[in-house]
Design an enzyme around this catalytic site. Structure first.
Site, mmCIF file in Angstrom:
data_model
loop_
_atom_site.group_PDB
_atom_site.id
_atom_site.type_symbol
_atom_site.label_atom_id
_atom_site.label_comp_id
_atom_site.label_asym_id
_atom_site.label_seq_id
_atom_site.Cartn_x
_atom_site.Cartn_y
_atom_site.Cartn_z
ATOM 1 N N VAL A 64 0.878 -1.112 -0.022
ATOM 2 C CA VAL A 64 -0.031 -0.032 -0.037
ATOM 3 C C VAL A 64 0.812 1.306 0.029
ATOM 4 C CG1 VAL A 64 -1.908 1.296 1.183
ATOM 5 C CG2 VAL A 64 -1.887 -1.283 1.144
ATOM 6 N N GLU A 119 5.615 -15.364 2.805
ATOM 7 C CA GLU A 119 6.658 -14.882 3.758
ATOM 8 C C GLU A 119 6.513 -13.271 4.210
ATOM 9 O OE1 GLU A 119 7.998 -18.464 1.409
ATOM 10 O OE2 GLU A 119 7.404 -16.294 0.676
ATOM 11 N N ASN A 151 8.432 -7.175 10.701
ATOM 12 C CA ASN A 151 7.315 -6.421 10.058
ATOM 13 C C ASN A 151 6.014 -6.865 11.098
ATOM 14 O OD1 ASN A 151 5.329 -5.331 8.697
ATOM 15 N ND2 ASN A 151 6.012 -5.705 6.921
ATOM 16 N N TYR A 154 -1.908 -10.642 9.223
ATOM 17 C CA TYR A 154 -2.050 -11.963 8.729
ATOM 18 C C TYR A 154 -2.558 -12.866 9.665
ATOM 19 C CZ TYR A 154 1.029 -10.117 5.165
ATOM 20 O OH TYR A 154 1.507 -9.497 3.844
#
Length: 153
Positions: free
Chosen positions: A78, A110, A115, A122
Site C-alpha cells: 500500500v 513470507e 514487520n 496476517y
C-alpha cells in the site's frame, strides 16, 4: 471491512502500463524493493496481479502465484500516503477470495520477522506461523529472517 471503504476503491488486473505507478510506490515503502523486472516477469508469467485504485490513482497492489492447489502471496503493498487506513486488509481479503475462487486449498506467504504490523494483520486474517526461513531477506546489517505463514482456504 466497511461498505464505504470498499465503495471508494476498486480492484482491477495489473497491466504493464501500471508499472510506472507501481514503481513510484515500491521504493518508498521498502528498503529492498522489487525491481521493474520482477513485476514485469510476474505479469508475463501470468501470476494473479491486481491494483487497488482510488480516484483513478493506484494506491496498492498485490501479486500471487497459484500452482496446483496452492497460492503463494508474493507482494502486498500500500502506498505510504494511504497506509493505516485498512487498505492492506482490503487487499489481503481480495487476494484470499481470489485464491478461494480459483479452488486453492492453501495460501502461503513470507513476511519479514521485524514487520510486526503485517504479521498481526496476517494472524488476524487466520494465517498461522509455519516456520522461520533463516536469513531470507536482505537487511542493512546482513540478512533478516522471514516468517512463513499459511492459511487453509
Amino acid at each position: 471491512m466497511s461498505a464505504v471503504l470498499k465503495s471508494q476503491h476498486q480492484f482491477r488486473p495489473m497491466q504493464m502500463d501500471d508499472l510506472d505507478a507501481v514503481m513510484a510506490i515500491e521504493p518508498h515503502i521498502y528498503l529492498y524493493p522489487w525491481t521493474r523486472g520482477n513485476f514485469s516477469d510476474s505479469l508475463t508469467s501470468g501470476y494473479s496481479a491486481w491494483v487497488l485504485v482510488r480516484n483513478e490513482q493506484i494506491v496498492g497492489y498485490s501479486l500471487m502465484m497459484m500452482v496446483l492447489d496452492e497460492a503463494h502471496l508474493l507482494n502486498l503493498s500500500v502506498d505510504k500516503d494511504f497506509q493505516k487506513q485498512g487498505l492492506g486488509r482490503l487487499l489481503l481479503e481480495y487476494m484470499v477470495e481470489t485464491a478461494r475462487s480459483n479452488q486453492m486449498a492453501n495460501m502461503f506467504l513470507e513476511v519479514r520477522s521485524s514487520n510486526i504490523s503485517a504479521i498481526a494483520l496476517y494472524e488476524n486474517m487466520g494465517f498461522n506461523e509455519m516456520a522461520i526461513r533463516r536469513a531470507y531477506y536482505p537487511a542493512a546489517d546482513g540478512r533478516e529472517d522471514a516468517v512463513l505463514m499459511g492459511l487453509a482456504l
